[in-house]
Design a protein around this motif. Structure first.
Motif, mmCIF file in Angstrom:
data_model
loop_
_atom_site.group_PDB
_atom_site.id
_atom_site.type_symbol
_atom_site.label_atom_id
_atom_site.label_comp_id
_atom_site.label_asym_id
_atom_site.label_seq_id
_atom_site.Cartn_x
_atom_site.Cartn_y
_atom_site.Cartn_z
ATOM 1 N N VAL A 28 17.883 7.932 -0.947
ATOM 2 C CA VAL A 28 17.797 6.814 -1.896
ATOM 3 C C VAL A 28 16.645 7.004 -2.877
ATOM 4 N N LEU A 29 15.481 7.430 -2.379
ATOM 5 C CA LEU A 29 14.303 7.522 -3.245
ATOM 6 C C LEU A 29 14.468 8.579 -4.348
ATOM 7 N N PRO A 30 14.950 9.800 -4.038
ATOM 8 C CA PRO A 30 15.156 10.760 -5.142
ATOM 9 C C PRO A 30 16.174 10.262 -6.164
ATOM 10 N N ALA A 31 17.228 9.591 -5.697
ATOM 11 C CA ALA A 31 18.218 9.060 -6.641
ATOM 12 C C ALA A 31 17.581 8.010 -7.550
ATOM 13 N N ALA A 32 16.734 7.155 -6.938
ATOM 14 C CA ALA A 32 16.047 6.158 -7.751
ATOM 15 C C ALA A 32 15.107 6.822 -8.750
ATOM 16 N N SER A 63 4.451 4.249 -7.141
ATOM 17 C CA SER A 63 5.270 3.744 -8.250
ATOM 18 C C SER A 63 4.501 3.800 -9.567
ATOM 19 N N VAL A 64 3.234 3.377 -9.518
ATOM 20 C CA VAL A 64 2.417 3.434 -10.741
ATOM 21 C C VAL A 64 2.222 4.885 -11.181
ATOM 22 N N PHE A 65 2.011 5.768 -10.212
ATOM 23 C CA PHE A 65 1.885 7.189 -10.549
ATOM 24 C C PHE A 65 3.148 7.695 -11.243
ATOM 25 N N VAL A 70 3.960 13.845 -4.239
ATOM 26 C CA VAL A 70 2.743 13.021 -4.278
ATOM 27 C C VAL A 70 2.877 11.839 -3.330
ATOM 28 N N TRP A 71 4.079 11.253 -3.276
ATOM 29 C CA TRP A 71 4.282 10.086 -2.385
ATOM 30 C C TRP A 71 4.046 10.476 -0.920
ATOM 31 N N GLU A 72 4.619 11.606 -0.528
ATOM 32 C CA GLU A 72 4.439 12.050 0.861
ATOM 33 C C GLU A 72 2.968 12.350 1.150
ATOM 34 N N GLY A 73 2.300 12.950 0.187
ATOM 35 C CA GLY A 73 0.874 13.214 0.374
ATOM 36 C C GLY A 73 0.086 11.915 0.516
ATOM 37 N N ALA A 99 0.831 -1.216 0.000
ATOM 38 C CA ALA A 99 0.000 0.000 0.000
ATOM 39 C C ALA A 99 0.855 1.251 0.000
ATOM 40 N N VAL A 100 2.021 1.185 0.618
ATOM 41 C CA VAL A 100 2.893 2.364 0.702
ATOM 42 C C VAL A 100 3.604 2.638 -0.612
#
Length: 360
Positions: A122-126, A49-51, A94-97, A43-44
């Motif tokens: 890590v997430l922004p680099a990805a 990811s799809v967005f 959007v992820w944080e929201g 759910a997290v």
């Protein structure tokens, strides 16, 4: 329109790819976070990811704006770097929201936001790497679409060239026969008025058939053989007993489709360059047979091997060979040879049953 969004199959495949990528992220998220269960990680991670998959579609527009062959490497890298940063920032926002929405539900607590912030490097680099990877895929897609359109244009030009060649070759044949027919008719008017009248009627019937069938892309073999018989009947008026005809169509082959006026110039050559030079005349033999794959045509006539070649010798043969090559490519074969005092022309073309009504 975006090439992926334009096709339902491509949309489905693209969406499935990002769902699968989201599942992999969920596995990694669950493995890296002590106490984070896999259902919760789904759910997290999967919805953001799809967005982001849809956000990465914008790489197509960036690639269109910076074509590899027309822009410098620095400008391409700078444009894609800026676009990747913007896309990643939107993804993270959007992820944080989305996580704040989850925290408001009973199944999640504030620890989800803490885990997210712990991955703030890590997430922004990805995100940047994924956007660049999407850009490379879109460059490949653009190259594929460009090659496909070029191939379609080349095929269209080839078809137009063949159509033009067929029309040009056909235009060479028709005046040739008309000239010879009128010359024969002129000779008859002073020596045989009844024969001239009969020849006029035969010519009218023959030209009516030629105009009607010659405009088609394909005609039946039996129609072509009927035109051959009509042509030889016309020439018999002029040559009398000097010309005999043996026209044979093998049973079961009359329904095969062939280009129109293939045999007529060959028979015309047989009369003009064969029978015309022989005092005693001879027999023009035309045979047509077929098997499961090919149609075989043969025209045979006697020749005076000591007579000087007449003007125009070989033009009809060359025209027929080029027409068949244009119509069938390497599938046709046209050969001619002299055996003793007989001249033979053999044609082999791929068998096609029925007639297409498309006109040239």
């Amino acid at each position: 329109m975006h090439p992926i969004l334009a096709s339902g199959q491509r949309r489905l495949l693209y969406l499935a790819s990002w769902v699968l990528l989201g599942l992999l992220f969920a596995v990694a998220w669950s493995a890296a976070g002590p106490g984070a269960r896999f259902p919760g990680a789904l759910a997290v991670v999967v919805p953001p990811s799809v967005f982001y998959g849809f956000v990465c579609l914008s790489a197509w527009y960036v690639c269109r704006a910076t074509p590899l062959a027309a822009r410098s490497a620095g400008r391409i890298l700078g444009t894609h770097a800026g676009a990747a940063v913007v896309a990643t920032a939107l993804w993270m926002f959007v992820w944080e929201g989305w996580l704040r929405v989850l925290v408001g539900s009973p199944a999640f607590d504030a620890g989800v936001l803490d885990a997210y912030r712990a991955r703030s490097v890590v997430l922004p680099a990805a995100g940047v790497l994924l956007f660049w990877f999407s850009g490379m895929l879109h460059y490949l897609l653009i190259a594929f679409e460009t090659a496909r359109r070029a191939e379609a244009r080349e095929l269209g030009y080839e078809v137009l060239a063949r159509e033009a060649e067929l029309k040009a070759l056909r235009a060479q044949i028709d005046p040739h026969f008309l000239f010879n027919s009128l010359q024969s008719l002129s000779a008859l008017t002073s020596t045989d008025s009844a024969g001239a009248r009969r020849m006029c009627l035969l010519l009218a019937d023959f030209f009516r058939s030629s105009v009607r069938l010659g405009a088609r892309d394909r005609i039946l073999l039996e129609q072509e053989m009927d035109m051959v018989r009509a042509y030889l009947d016309i020439e018999k008026v002029r040559f009398g007993a000097r010309l005999a005809a043996d026209v044979v169509l093998e049973p079961g082959c009359g329904g095969c489709a062939i280009p129109p006026l293939v045999l007529q110039p060959l028979v015309e050559n047989a009369v003009r360059h064969g029978i015309h030079s022989l005092v005693d005349g001879g027999v023009v033999a035309v045979t047509a047979r077929c098997d499961a794959r090919f149609v075989y045509l043969r025209v045979r006539n006697p020749v005076d091997t000591e007579a000087a070649p007449r003007a125009g010798a070989g033009v009809g043969l060359d025209n027929v060979k080029r027409r068949l090559a244009a119509a069938f490519g390497g599938g046709s074969e046209t050969r001619w040879r002299l055996e003793n005092d007989l001249f033979l022309v053999d044609i082999r073309i791929p068998r096609e049953d029925g007639v297409r009504e498309r006109t040239a």
